[in-house]
Design a protein around this motif. Structure first.
Motif, short mmCIF file in Angstrom:
data_model
loop_
_atom_site.label_atom_id
_atom_site.label_comp_id
_atom_site.label_asym_id
_atom_site.label_seq_id
_atom_site.Cartn_x
_atom_site.Cartn_y
_atom_site.Cartn_z
N LYS A 36 -6.68 -1.07 7.88
CA LYS A 36 -7.68 -0.49 8.36
C LYS A 36 -6.72 0.65 9.64
CE LYS A 36 -10.53 -3.28 11.23
NZ LYS A 36 -11.68 -3.54 11.90
N ASP B 56 -10.28 -8.72 -1.07
CA ASP B 56 -10.04 -7.63 -1.08
C ASP B 56 -10.27 -7.11 0.10
OD1 ASP B 56 -13.22 -6.14 -2.50
OD2 ASP B 56 -12.68 -8.65 -2.13
N GLN C 266 0.65 -1.30 -0.15
CA GLN C 266 0.29 -0.05 -0.18
C GLN C 266 1.32 1.35 0.02
OE1 GLN C 266 -1.69 1.60 2.95
NE2 GLN C 266 -3.62 1.22 2.07
N ARG D 213 -8.23 -5.22 3.11
CA ARG D 213 -9.51 -3.78 3.78
C ARG D 213 -8.79 -3.73 4.97
NH1 ARG D 213 -13.09 -4.45 0.43
NH2 ARG D 213 -13.20 -3.44 -1.50
N SER D 214 -9.47 -5.23 5.46
CA SER D 214 -9.54 -5.12 7.49
C SER D 214 -7.85 -4.86 7.81
CB SER D 214 -9.49 -6.64 7.37
OG SER D 214 -9.22 -7.38 7.36
N THR E 137 -5.60 -1.76 -3.83
CA THR E 137 -6.55 -3.16 -2.57
C THR E 137 -6.41 -4.81 -3.16
OG1 THR E 137 -7.27 -1.34 -1.38
CG2 THR E 137 -8.73 -3.94 -1.16
#
Length: 114
Positions: free
Chosen positions: A104, A96, A79, A100-101, A85
């Motif tokens: 975050k 995905d 990232q 994302r988890s 993602t």
């Protein structure tokens, strides 16, 4: 710079960031054998070379063990390099939603332990 988790620090310290991530992507989740006297026939020695194999064996210890996958750390690294993602998910063979988890921000109500 992304903070390296303690369980991955030996790999990154010895191999550097790029080779360390390549090592984790290739061997993460599997058993490997490290020796301070490599014979040059292992996949590990082929990837990182005999000198770094010895250095890693001295840092972690000789013998067989399972390598951490390091996927959340690798996802944060990708990232930071500008990967999307979806690209990260495809590269790490996860969904995905999982990426994302991992990406975050931490809950600001949780104390940060150093």
């Amino acid at each position: 710079m992304i903070r390296v988790p303690a369980q991955l620090a030996p790999y990154i310290d010895v191999l550097g960031l790029d080779l360390g991530i390549e090592f984790l992507l290739k061997f993460g989740g599997s058993y490997i054998h490290l020796s301070e006297k490599p014979q040059g026939r292992s996949d590990v020695t082929t990837l990182i070379g005999p000198e770094q194999t010895v250095a890693l064996a001295k840092r972690i210890g000789s013998g067989s063990f399972r390598v951490h996958t390091g996927k959340p750390f690798i996802a944060r690294h990708f990232q930071a390099k500008g990967w999307t993602t979806n690209a990260i998910a495809r590269h790490l063979h996860v969904t995905d939603v999982t990426v994302r988890s991992w990406l975050k921000p931490p809950d600001d109500r949780q104390l940060v332990l150093l």
